[in-house]
Enzyme design. Structure first.
Site, short mmCIF file in Angstrom:
data_model
loop_
_atom_site.label_atom_id
_atom_site.label_comp_id
_atom_site.label_asym_id
_atom_site.label_seq_id
_atom_site.Cartn_x
_atom_site.Cartn_y
_atom_site.Cartn_z
N GLU A 125 -6.66 4.77 7.88
CA GLU A 125 -6.17 6.23 7.52
C GLU A 125 -7.66 6.60 6.91
OE1 GLU A 125 -2.97 5.61 5.59
OE2 GLU A 125 -1.87 5.12 7.29
N GLY B 41 2.45 2.06 10.75
CA GLY B 41 3.52 3.37 10.54
C GLY B 41 4.31 3.60 11.96
N GLU C 20 -5.41 -5.10 10.56
CA GLU C 20 -4.12 -4.17 10.88
C GLU C 20 -4.54 -3.41 11.97
OE1 GLU C 20 -2.42 -2.94 6.91
OE2 GLU C 20 -4.09 -1.55 7.17
N HIS D 289 -9.43 1.19 4.97
CA HIS D 289 -8.11 1.16 5.64
C HIS D 289 -8.25 2.14 6.66
CE1 HIS D 289 -3.82 2.50 6.49
NE2 HIS D 289 -3.56 1.53 5.93
N SER E 184 3.46 -2.05 10.14
CA SER E 184 5.05 -2.26 10.51
C SER E 184 5.55 -3.53 10.22
CB SER E 184 5.50 -1.97 11.78
OG SER E 184 5.19 -0.67 12.18
N LYS F 223 0.31 4.32 -0.18
CA LYS F 223 -0.38 5.67 0.32
C LYS F 223 0.17 6.85 -0.74
CE LYS F 223 -0.12 3.32 4.64
NZ LYS F 223 0.18 3.37 5.90
N ASN G 187 0.92 -1.16 0.09
CA ASN G 187 0.08 0.06 0.07
C ASN G 187 1.07 1.27 0.02
OD1 ASN G 187 -1.78 2.05 0.49
ND2 ASN G 187 -2.35 1.52 2.54
P1 PGA Z 1 2.90 0.12 7.61
O1 PGA Z 1 1.50 0.38 7.09
O2 PGA Z 1 3.46 -1.25 7.06
O3 PGA Z 1 3.73 1.69 7.21
O4 PGA Z 1 2.80 0.11 9.08
C1 PGA Z 1 0.47 -0.38 6.78
C2 PGA Z 1 -0.75 -0.06 6.18
O5 PGA Z 1 -1.07 1.05 6.55
O6 PGA Z 1 -1.30 -0.90 5.37
#
Ligand code: PGA
Length: 274
Positions: free
Chosen positions: A100, A180, A174, A98, A220, A14, A12
């Site tokens: 976010e 992140g 997640e 997601h 992560s 983003k 992903n």
């Molecule tokens: P990350 O993001 O691997 O940077 O923690 C995962 C995601 O948002 O799908």
């Protein structure tokens, strides 16, 4: 990992990588990956990079996802992108719900459910994200939150697609506190949540549906923790954010999938040093 479910490693991206950067990144990755079919590799570039990415991947096994999708088919919805637009730009599916989108753009469980239905009606493969916040986990509320998110994501009409037409989908667990942040769920914590999701799918649909559904872990995931997660019985892949932007790291995560052919483990691409 489970022999009957092919693992998915999805990136992903983003709001990162222009179309030109996306093509360069995918070209390196595709070269390293070769023709292996043991692991399904999906990437979600920005909407405006999809067409160029699709052209670059014409002969590749890597396939594209949208990072989001409108609940509507078409019309006066400024700034939105429809399922048909994703399909005609070369996507096979879309990431929906997601965290976010939930936290920064106010998407709720019901809206995500309508998007899931729309994705199925467009013939797209939904990757449905669920996960608890840190305070919800601390309050031992994880399972209740996951159940509420799953109930919202699968309104009654999805039975038409999932039960009658056997349409495929994936769930991505997640935990919000791991996205992140560099804080990764331990393989045991992730496995417990994945088992809960699979059990929920059995009760909601059937054992056949739940046993064939890929449940991905996200939050992560990095080259050094991927193998521990990907070897758990109910973890069928990873949804990778930050590490998917670095060709070498993303490739190492793909290599960590138990089904990846051993003879191809050596060749990691490296990102250009500017
Ligand atoms: P990350 O993001 O691997 O940077 O923690 C995962 C995601 O948002 O799908």
């Amino acid at each position: 990992m489970n022999e009957t479910r092919k693992q998915i490693i999805a990136g992903n991206w983003k709001m990162n990588l222009t179309a030109e950067e996306a093509v360069a990144h995918l070209t390196r990755l595709d070269l390293a990956l070769g023709k292996t079919e043991a692991v399904e590799v999906l990437v979600a570039p920005s909407f405006v990079a999809l067409t160029e990415a699709h052209k670059a991947l014409r002969w590749s096994r890597i396939r594209l996802l949208g990072q989001n999708m409108s609940e509507h088919a078409a019309g006066a919805y400024t700034g939105e992108v429809s399922g048909e637009m994703l399909l005609t730009s070369g996507c096979v599916g879309a990431i929906l719900g997601h965290s976010e989108r939930r936290q920064l753009f106010g998407e709720d469980n019901e809206l995500i459910g309508r998007k899931v239905v729309r994705a199925f009606s467009n013939g797209l493969f939904p990757v449905i994200c669920v996960g608890e916040t840190e305070s919800e986990r601390d309050a031992a509320d994880t399972e209740r939150i996951l159940a509420a998110q799953l109930s919202g994501a699968f309104p009654t009409v999805v039975e038409e697609f999932i039960v009658k037409k056997r349409a495929d989908f994936a769930v991505a667990y997640e935990p919000v506190w791991a996205i992140g942040t560099g804080k990764v769920a331990t393989p045991e914590m992730a496995e417990t949540a994945h088992r809960f999701v699979r059990g929920w799918l059995t009760k909601r649909f059937s054992e056949t549906v739940s046993l064939s559904t890929r449940i991905l872990y996200g939050g992560s995931v990095k080259p050094d923790n991927a193998a521990g997660l990907l070897t758990q019985a109910n973890i069928d892949g990873a949804l990778v954010g930050g590490a998917s932007l670095v060709s070498e790291d993303f490739f190492k995560i793909i290599q960590a999938a138990p089904g990846f052919p051993i003879e191809q483990r050596a060749a990691a691409p490296s990102d250009p040093v500017d």
